[in-house]
Write an enzyme that holds these catalytic residues in place. Sequence first.
Site, PDB file in Angstrom:
ATOM      1  N   VAL A  10       0.894  -1.170  -0.001  1.00 34.94           N
ATOM      2  CA  VAL A  10       0.042  -0.034   0.109  1.00 34.94           C
ATOM      3  C   VAL A  10       0.916   1.185   0.087  1.00 34.94           C
ATOM      4  CG1 VAL A  10      -1.663   1.397   1.510  1.00 34.94           C
ATOM      5  CG2 VAL A  10      -1.863  -1.106   1.239  1.00 34.94           C
ATOM      6  N   GLY A  68       4.379   3.977   3.300  1.00 42.81           N
ATOM      7  CA  GLY A  68       3.953   2.685   2.605  1.00 42.81           C
ATOM      8  C   GLY A  68       3.799   1.603   3.551  1.00 42.81           C
ATOM      9  N   LYS A  69       3.248   0.428   3.107  1.00 39.85           N
ATOM     10  CA  LYS A  69       3.478  -0.686   4.100  1.00 39.85           C
ATOM     11  C   LYS A  69       3.126  -1.901   3.239  1.00 39.85           C
ATOM     12  CE  LYS A  69       4.217  -1.320   8.498  1.00 39.85           C
ATOM     13  NZ  LYS A  69       5.025  -0.651   9.332  1.00 39.85           N
ATOM     14  N   GLY A  70       3.493  -2.999   3.708  1.00 42.61           N
ATOM     15  CA  GLY A  70       3.116  -4.243   2.929  1.00 42.61           C
ATOM     16  C   GLY A  70       3.087  -5.342   3.802  1.00 42.61           C
TER      17      GLY A  70
END
Length: 402
Positions: A46, A91-93
């Site tokens: 994201v 962001g992050k994932g």
Amino acid sequence: MAAAAASAGVGAGVAAMLQVPERVVEVAVPVRRDSGEIEVFTGWRVHHNVARGPAKGGIRFHPALTASEVSALAADMSLKTAVVDIPFGGGKGGVRCDPGAMSLGELERLTRRYTVAIASLLGPDQDVPAPDVNTDERVMAWLLDTVDVLHGRSMPAVVTGKPLAVGGMRLHAGATASGVVRCVRAAFGALHRDLVGARAVLQGFGKVGGPLAFLLQSAGMRVVAVADVGGAVWNPGGLDTAGLADHVTAGGSMGSFPGGSALDPTELWEVEAELTVPAALEGAIDAAVAERLASALVVEAANGPVTPAADEILARRGTIVVPDILANAGGVTASYFEWAQSRQGYPWDEALVATRLGRTIDDAFSTVWARSQSLGATLRHAANVVAVERIAAAIEARGLFP
Ligand code: NAD
């Protein structure tokens, strides 16, 4: 974020942009198990907002991970990178999986297939992942290698928190704890309280809490109680934190440490102290804990350790809370330095990393403290306002395309 946008005087359009992630990519991650069977996992990456720079944020492997959780964490990263004013977006994932139930080979195949699935998003100028819950420098090395193989060239700045052998940065591992201590020092200074001899209570003795206990003691504080998942220990005169680390590394429990007395972990929060540092779990300080918390200063080393209801109670009780997006931003700041080092192709020495890390956190703390005073608001609200203002300024400077 909406309240911060209102205080920051951000226009409705920009505020609406910040309410939703810019990009949510969901991917299927088929992995061949050691048994020969194929299992399909779900993963996400994201980007919340990239107006200030490439998306920055960790990759998490967890059995209960959801798209909305990844999106919320990505938004927090937008705020965190903005509050310390480093040139990244949020962001992050992650992948919904149980890494504890996977062999090393399965974990490597999962990491590489997930990396291939999100590869079009990644790049030193686009999106720079880092370790998070249940991922480490080994996972980052697999991710880096997969990206390099896909592109046919070396791209060390595509990931941070990587091993030293492939361009990682010295002091990266302890950077989050160093930033927390910097905030502790700054908060004691701003409150005109003496740090030396003051008592600290700590929840969590892992990658952050372990070095943090030692650093607090080195700063002259008495670490009077520490809890981890297996129990808690108490010594009103101050624990020998190096001895405690040796004891835990050797497999001993907190409660069996000979340098203190076993403590019921539920009583941790009532231990008399000038400082409490939650460095373990999200939501650890809930409304009930907030009502009986003994110390008047909380520095959030963990992400989201104080629930919104507890936050209100602590504010009413006059307890100062240094928020996570400021207190634990040392890690992402060191990631920024690692990214810069990888782009320069020239290693930074430890003294330079330490000096710049300290200055970055000190500047952020002063800015947030001053804003909290001028707004008459909590440090959390002030930090959010400072961050939202910076993101909004970037959005407005760029304008809207097309
Ligand atoms: P970790 O897994 O290394 O350590 C977690 C610690 O919490 C362990 O000591 C564990 O025993 C303890 N713990 C777990 N459940 C507990 C319970 N019920 N009661 C008491 N203690 C319990 O994790 P970490 O990397 O140290 O991260 C801790 C927190 O800091 C997380 O919220 C994480 O998101 C946040 N954080 C970490 C970093 C980093 O650089 N590692 C950076 C920013 C934020």
